[in-house]
Design a protein around this motif. Structure first.
Motif, PDB file in Angstrom:
ATOM      1  N   UNK A 187      32.808  45.056  13.080  1.00 29.57           N
ATOM      2  CA  UNK A 187      31.992  44.168  13.095  1.00 29.57           C
ATOM      3  C   UNK A 187      30.765  44.108  13.254  1.00 29.57           C
ATOM      4  N   UNK A 188      30.168  45.228  13.824  1.00 25.07           N
ATOM      5  CA  UNK A 188      28.950  45.591  14.223  1.00 25.07           C
ATOM      6  C   UNK A 188      28.209  46.633  13.256  1.00 25.07           C
ATOM      7  N   UNK A 189      29.177  47.401  12.720  1.00 25.51           N
ATOM      8  CA  UNK A 189      28.537  48.363  11.582  1.00 25.51           C
ATOM      9  C   UNK A 189      28.999  48.179  10.101  1.00 25.51           C
ATOM     10  N   UNK A 190      29.927  47.606   9.805  1.00 24.39           N
ATOM     11  CA  UNK A 190      30.357  47.808   8.301  1.00 24.39           C
ATOM     12  C   UNK A 190      29.518  46.647   7.556  1.00 24.39           C
ATOM     13  N   UNK A 191      28.886  45.664   8.124  1.00 28.59           N
ATOM     14  CA  UNK A 191      27.944  44.603   7.382  1.00 28.59           C
ATOM     15  C   UNK A 191      26.736  45.330   7.111  1.00 28.59           C
ATOM     16  N   UNK A 192      26.520  46.245   7.705  1.00 30.18           N
ATOM     17  CA  UNK A 192      25.295  47.263   7.405  1.00 30.18           C
ATOM     18  C   UNK A 192      25.515  48.342   6.029  1.00 30.18           C
ATOM     19  N   UNK A 193      26.748  48.255   5.924  1.00 32.06           N
ATOM     20  CA  UNK A 193      27.066  49.286   5.037  1.00 32.06           C
ATOM     21  C   UNK A 193      27.730  48.549   3.724  1.00 32.06           C
ATOM     22  N   UNK A 247      34.531  51.371  -2.929  1.00 33.69           N
ATOM     23  CA  UNK A 247      33.311  52.191  -2.497  1.00 33.69           C
ATOM     24  C   UNK A 247      32.817  51.618  -1.197  1.00 33.69           C
ATOM     25  N   UNK A 248      32.801  50.201  -0.901  1.00 29.92           N
ATOM     26  CA  UNK A 248      32.368  49.633   0.036  1.00 29.92           C
ATOM     27  C   UNK A 248      33.342  49.641   1.276  1.00 29.92           C
TER      28      UNK A 248
END
Length: 247
Positions: free
Chosen positions: A147-153, A169-170
């Motif tokens: 929840x803290x990293x995947x949104x930025x990816x 890909x995402x």
């Protein structure tokens, strides 16, 4: 409804454009649209040489699509559901930040449940209770990382479910970063390096569960299209043609 180019639409289409009240119940909206299509077809057959005759259904759809794509027509305040909503799923592109999670609540909830299921299955296989703080502590590092990293990816942008290719890909990009980070957080919290078998099973199982969930979501909800409005005129026409084919 007409947008800024009302005069252009009126001059171009004249008696060929009809108004459908999309605020009425869905069944009433469907009936009104089908009546207009039938009227167009009947008028076209009865008076094919008349200047004021309505176009055929295919011509009507073609012209409506053309007007919609040029921005001449817009259909607002219509809540299409079912397959039409899936085909017309439009969301804001997203900012690749944690704020994207609020924009995709269903997708995010499914991801969280996937991690919860990962922990439940693992503990049940070892004969352990799933209703303990230890179970929560097992899931927490992965949830924090995801929840803290995947949104930025880009995991919760519109591109994350734009197509099968972008979905994978995402997902793979987020999974490849977040799960190792989750394992590292767990190692730091327990003060020992997670065993290799646990790390391997965590990587494989979380990928399977996340991929299964997101594939199911994409299959049901359909591809997202960048934009922050609801279904438009042509999306409604696509829905009608789909219903006609089913009938």
């Amino acid at each position: 409804m007409y947008k800024e180019n009302a005069d252009l639409v009126k001059n171009e289409y004249g008696d060929k454009v009809v108004l459908i009240n999309g605020v009425k119940p869905k069944t009433a909206v469907f009936d009104d649209i089908m009546k207009e299509i039938e009227r167009f077809s009947n008028d076209d057959e009865d008076d094919s040489n008349s200047k004021s005759s309505a176009p055929s259904v295919s011509e009507f759809v073609r012209r409506a699509e053309e007007a919609y794509e040029k921005g001449y027509l817009e259909n607002e305040d219509v809540n299409w559901s079912g397959q039409a909503a899936a085909e017309a799923s439009r969301i804001d592109p997203g900012t690749s930040s944690t704020s994207d999670i609020a924009m995709r609540p269903v997708l995010a909830t499914g991801d969280i449940l996937a991690f919860a299921l990962f922990v439940v299955v693992g503990r049940l296989r070892h004969g352990e209770s799933v209703l303990t703080l230890d179970a929560v502590s097992t899931a927490a590092p992965f949830l924090i990382a995801w929840l803290s990293i995947s949104p930025f990816l880009g995991a919760y942008t519109s591109k994350a479910t734009e197509s099968w290719k972008s979905l994978w890909s995402c997902l793979l990009r987020s999974w490849a970063v977040c799960i190792p980070v989750g394992l590292a957080i767990r190692g730091a919290a327990t003060q020992h390096v997670p065993p290799a078998p646990f790390a391997l099973i965590s990587m494989v199982t979380t990928l399977f569960l996340l991929a299964s969930w997101r594939s199911a979501y994409f299959t049901v909800a359909g591809p997202t299209v960048q934009g922050d409005r609801g279904a438009g005129l042509f999306d409604g026409l696509k829905m009608i043609l789909t219903l006609v084919r089913r009938w």
